[in-house]
Write a protein that holds these residues in place. Sequence first.
Motif, mmCIF file in Angstrom:
data_model
loop_
_atom_site.group_PDB
_atom_site.id
_atom_site.type_symbol
_atom_site.label_atom_id
_atom_site.label_comp_id
_atom_site.label_asym_id
_atom_site.label_seq_id
_atom_site.Cartn_x
_atom_site.Cartn_y
_atom_site.Cartn_z
ATOM 1 N N ASP A 246 -70.721 -76.171 18.647
ATOM 2 C CA ASP A 246 -71.749 -77.209 18.642
ATOM 3 C C ASP A 246 -72.968 -76.799 19.447
ATOM 4 O OD1 ASP A 246 -70.041 -78.809 17.171
ATOM 5 O OD2 ASP A 246 -69.327 -79.927 18.919
ATOM 6 N N THR A 247 -72.723 -76.088 20.542
ATOM 7 C CA THR A 247 -73.782 -75.790 21.501
ATOM 8 C C THR A 247 -73.751 -74.323 21.877
ATOM 9 O OG1 THR A 247 -73.529 -78.028 22.387
ATOM 10 C CG2 THR A 247 -74.772 -76.471 23.729
ATOM 11 N N LEU A 248 -74.930 -73.742 21.950
ATOM 12 C CA LEU A 248 -75.109 -72.369 22.396
ATOM 13 C C LEU A 248 -75.952 -72.419 23.665
ATOM 14 C CD1 LEU A 248 -74.874 -69.299 21.678
ATOM 15 C CD2 LEU A 248 -77.053 -69.571 20.497
ATOM 16 N N VAL A 249 -75.436 -71.845 24.748
ATOM 17 C CA VAL A 249 -76.172 -71.789 26.005
ATOM 18 C C VAL A 249 -76.441 -70.322 26.302
ATOM 19 C CG1 VAL A 249 -76.175 -72.329 28.476
ATOM 20 C CG2 VAL A 249 -75.081 -73.902 26.862
ATOM 21 N N ILE A 250 -77.700 -70.023 26.599
ATOM 22 C CA ILE A 250 -78.108 -68.663 26.922
ATOM 23 C C ILE A 250 -78.754 -68.685 28.299
ATOM 24 C CG2 ILE A 250 -79.455 -66.657 26.183
ATOM 25 C CD1 ILE A 250 -79.574 -68.064 23.369
ATOM 26 N N ALA A 251 -78.333 -67.765 29.165
ATOM 27 C CA ALA A 251 -78.892 -67.687 30.516
ATOM 28 C C ALA A 251 -79.042 -66.219 30.893
ATOM 29 C CB ALA A 251 -77.987 -68.402 31.518
ATOM 30 N N SER A 252 -79.904 -65.967 31.865
ATOM 31 C CA SER A 252 -80.113 -64.601 32.337
ATOM 32 C C SER A 252 -79.575 -64.436 33.743
ATOM 33 C CB SER A 252 -81.611 -64.262 32.336
ATOM 34 O OG SER A 252 -82.118 -64.246 31.026
ATOM 35 N N GLY A 253 -79.138 -63.192 34.012
ATOM 36 C CA GLY A 253 -78.739 -62.786 35.348
ATOM 37 C C GLY A 253 -79.676 -61.682 35.796
ATOM 38 N N THR A 254 -79.766 -61.470 37.098
ATOM 39 C CA THR A 254 -80.733 -60.510 37.635
ATOM 40 C C THR A 254 -80.207 -59.079 37.651
ATOM 41 O OG1 THR A 254 -79.965 -60.988 39.869
ATOM 42 C CG2 THR A 254 -81.862 -62.253 39.055
ATOM 43 N N SER A 255 -78.894 -58.889 37.546
ATOM 44 C CA SER A 255 -78.279 -57.564 37.551
ATOM 45 C C SER A 255 -76.899 -57.687 36.919
ATOM 46 C CB SER A 255 -78.146 -57.039 38.985
ATOM 47 O OG SER A 255 -77.230 -57.838 39.712
ATOM 48 N N THR A 256 -76.278 -56.557 36.634
ATOM 49 C CA THR A 256 -74.926 -56.629 36.069
ATOM 50 C C THR A 256 -73.956 -57.266 37.058
ATOM 51 O OG1 THR A 256 -74.468 -54.352 36.766
ATOM 52 C CG2 THR A 256 -75.240 -54.671 34.503
ATOM 53 N N ARG A 257 -74.171 -57.028 38.332
ATOM 54 C CA ARG A 257 -73.328 -57.649 39.368
ATOM 55 C C ARG A 257 -73.525 -59.169 39.384
ATOM 56 N NH1 ARG A 257 -72.857 -54.693 45.123
ATOM 57 N NH2 ARG A 257 -71.945 -53.136 43.766
ATOM 58 N N HIS A 258 -74.786 -59.604 39.236
ATOM 59 C CA HIS A 258 -75.082 -61.039 39.203
ATOM 60 C C HIS A 258 -74.461 -61.674 37.954
ATOM 61 C CE1 HIS A 258 -78.093 -64.536 38.772
ATOM 62 N NE2 HIS A 258 -77.213 -64.874 39.700
ATOM 63 N N ILE A 259 -74.537 -60.990 36.808
ATOM 64 C CA ILE A 259 -73.928 -61.520 35.584
ATOM 65 C C ILE A 259 -72.433 -61.728 35.791
ATOM 66 C CG2 ILE A 259 -73.288 -60.931 33.200
ATOM 67 C CD1 ILE A 259 -76.087 -59.715 32.910
ATOM 68 N N ALA A 260 -71.756 -60.749 36.387
ATOM 69 C CA ALA A 260 -70.316 -60.888 36.655
ATOM 70 C C ALA A 260 -70.049 -62.076 37.563
ATOM 71 C CB ALA A 260 -69.774 -59.601 37.268
#
Length: 122
Positions: free
Chosen positions: A45-59
Amino acid sequence: MTDKSLTEKNAHGAKLTEAVIEALENIKATDIQVLDVRAQTQLMDTLVIASGTSTRHIAAVVNSVAEDLKEQGFIANHQEGETGSDWVLLDFTDLVLHVMLPEARVLYDLERLWSGLTPASE
């Protein structure tokens, strides 16, 4: 609470979306976009997209969101991408969360892929 009731709780779209957004904001994810994709697919139903500042931040974002939501009874059914990835996906059945490095986000341009959609947060 049983596993079955946790899975069934994923059907609560608005509460799930609000919980994901709050968890993302708490861990400082950036450029959060929420798209209502019900008219385009039956997979979610819903797609959420967000950004992280680095691969470590994404994890850290993915782990934090998964833990925060688990405490609220929402269980991610699947994860794609691993520690060190520039793009990680969490599947909550009715909601799919993509956390990406800005460069990967520009390259894959999911917002354009789902073009014609209006962000649900507006």
